[in-house]
Design a protein around this motif. Structure first.
Motif, short mmCIF file in Angstrom:
data_model
loop_
_atom_site.label_atom_id
_atom_site.label_comp_id
_atom_site.label_asym_id
_atom_site.label_seq_id
_atom_site.Cartn_x
_atom_site.Cartn_y
_atom_site.Cartn_z
N PHE A 162 32.86 49.59 50.26
CA PHE A 162 32.73 49.05 49.18
C PHE A 162 33.51 49.55 47.98
CE2 PHE A 162 28.26 48.34 51.26
CZ PHE A 162 28.29 46.96 50.90
N ASN B 206 33.50 51.00 45.33
CA ASN B 206 33.24 52.45 44.85
C ASN B 206 33.29 53.54 45.73
OD1 ASN B 206 30.51 52.22 46.21
ND2 ASN B 206 29.63 52.62 44.71
N VAL C 217 34.32 42.62 42.86
CA VAL C 217 32.95 42.47 42.94
C VAL C 217 32.28 43.77 43.59
CG1 VAL C 217 30.94 41.03 43.60
CG2 VAL C 217 33.28 39.90 42.96
N PRO C 218 31.31 44.49 43.01
CA PRO C 218 31.01 46.00 43.41
C PRO C 218 30.06 45.67 44.44
CG PRO C 218 29.95 45.42 41.20
CD PRO C 218 31.11 44.23 41.54
N ASP C 219 29.43 44.60 44.74
CA ASP C 219 28.43 44.55 45.65
C ASP C 219 29.11 43.93 47.02
OD1 ASP C 219 26.68 45.52 44.38
OD2 ASP C 219 25.91 43.58 43.45
N LEU C 220 30.35 43.47 46.93
CA LEU C 220 31.19 43.00 48.15
C LEU C 220 31.86 43.84 48.74
CD1 LEU C 220 32.21 39.39 47.01
CD2 LEU C 220 29.84 40.11 48.10
N THR C 221 31.91 43.90 50.07
CA THR C 221 33.09 44.85 50.76
C THR C 221 34.59 44.62 50.34
OG1 THR C 221 33.35 43.55 52.84
CG2 THR C 221 31.48 45.28 52.71
N GLU D 285 35.25 41.31 52.12
CA GLU D 285 34.63 40.17 51.40
C GLU D 285 35.11 39.82 50.17
OE1 GLU D 285 30.12 40.97 53.47
OE2 GLU D 285 30.64 41.84 51.67
N ASN D 286 35.67 40.77 49.18
CA ASN D 286 36.41 40.49 47.94
C ASN D 286 37.64 39.68 48.10
OD1 ASN D 286 35.58 41.79 45.05
ND2 ASN D 286 35.11 43.26 46.53
#
Length: 252
Positions: A154, A156, A116-120, A123-124
């Protein structure tokens, strides 16, 4: 490929005595389309994978490898046959029961990570920890994965290899009995691929996780207990390897 070890390399013995019957597939068939457009992708697959084995699956493109993995994961429904995982035929489960099977028994690692790109990174991994009854300690897992110093970044902001480590951690945090891996090194360079294979080897040894790995990398067969070749939707060969080469010693 029994006893297949390259000359001059170190080898390690296969762990003794895994329990039989963890994954038992019988008469598994799957096709797509109707009438003249029908394509039979899998045709009567039968295979047994022992608890704690690393099983690698080879085959040309279009041979049914990904479909087989999706059926094991309960992501698609078989047309015929049975898939018994830890004493439960998942082909007979309702949609709700399949969700529970995937939550309780299964981990899935994809070639392109699917983070999930918006999670660290942390968090993933936590996403799956929240749905597990008894998850692994996330801090310990991050350290084992070599991601502790990247835990707040994140996807990316890290390398492909680090993203794949996170994907493996996300799958492992639930303590799955079965880990399915679709081309886990396919998008990685040689050095990073070796690191990922060494990590998967440690996971198998530390947690006794049964693994089914789809790959085009023939070298991985040397570190695997069980080698399957799929051709035209059928098992073309089914062999076990009694001498394993450490992942660090693989070359291709």
């Amino acid at each position: 490929m029994t006893g297949e070890v390259s000359k001059g390399r170190a080898s390690r013995d296969v762990p003794a005595g895994p329990s039989a019957g963890y994954l038992c597939v019988r008469g598994l068939s799957k096709g797509y389309g109707q009438g003249d457009a029908h394509a039979q992708v899998l045709d009567g697959i039968a295979v047994d994978v022992l608890r704690g084995e690393v099983c690698v699956l080879f085959g040309p493109s279009g041979s049914g490898k990904s479909t087989f993995l999706n059926l094991l994961g309960g992501l698609e429904r078989a047309d015929a046959g049975s898939i018994d995982v830890a004493g439960q035929d998942i082909c007979r489960l309702s949609s709700r029961e399949l969700l529970e099977y995937r939550r309780r028994e299964l981990g899935f690692v994809f070639q392109f990570y699917n983070l999930v790109p918006d999670l660290t990174m942390r968090e993933n991994i936590e996403v799956n920890a929240h749905i597990a009854d008894d998850p692994l300690d996330i801090d310990e897992l991050l350290r084992k994965l070599g991601l502790w110093e990247h835990r707040g970044k994140f996807p990316n902001q890290v390398s492909g290899g680090q993203q794949q480590r996170c994907a493996i951690g996300r799958a492992l945090v639930k303590k799955p009995g079965l880990l399915l891996c679709d081309e886990p090194t396919g998008a990685l360079d040689y050095k990073t691929s070796k690191e990922i294979l060494e990590l998967m080897e440690r996971v198998n040894q530390d947690y006794g996780t049964t693994m089914v790995i789809v790959t085009h990398n023939e070298a991985i067969r040397l570190m695997s207990h069980h080698i399957l070749h799929l051709r035209d939707g059928r098992i073309a060969s089914d062999r076990r390897n009694d001498r394993l080469v450490p992942a660090a010693d693989l070359e291709w």
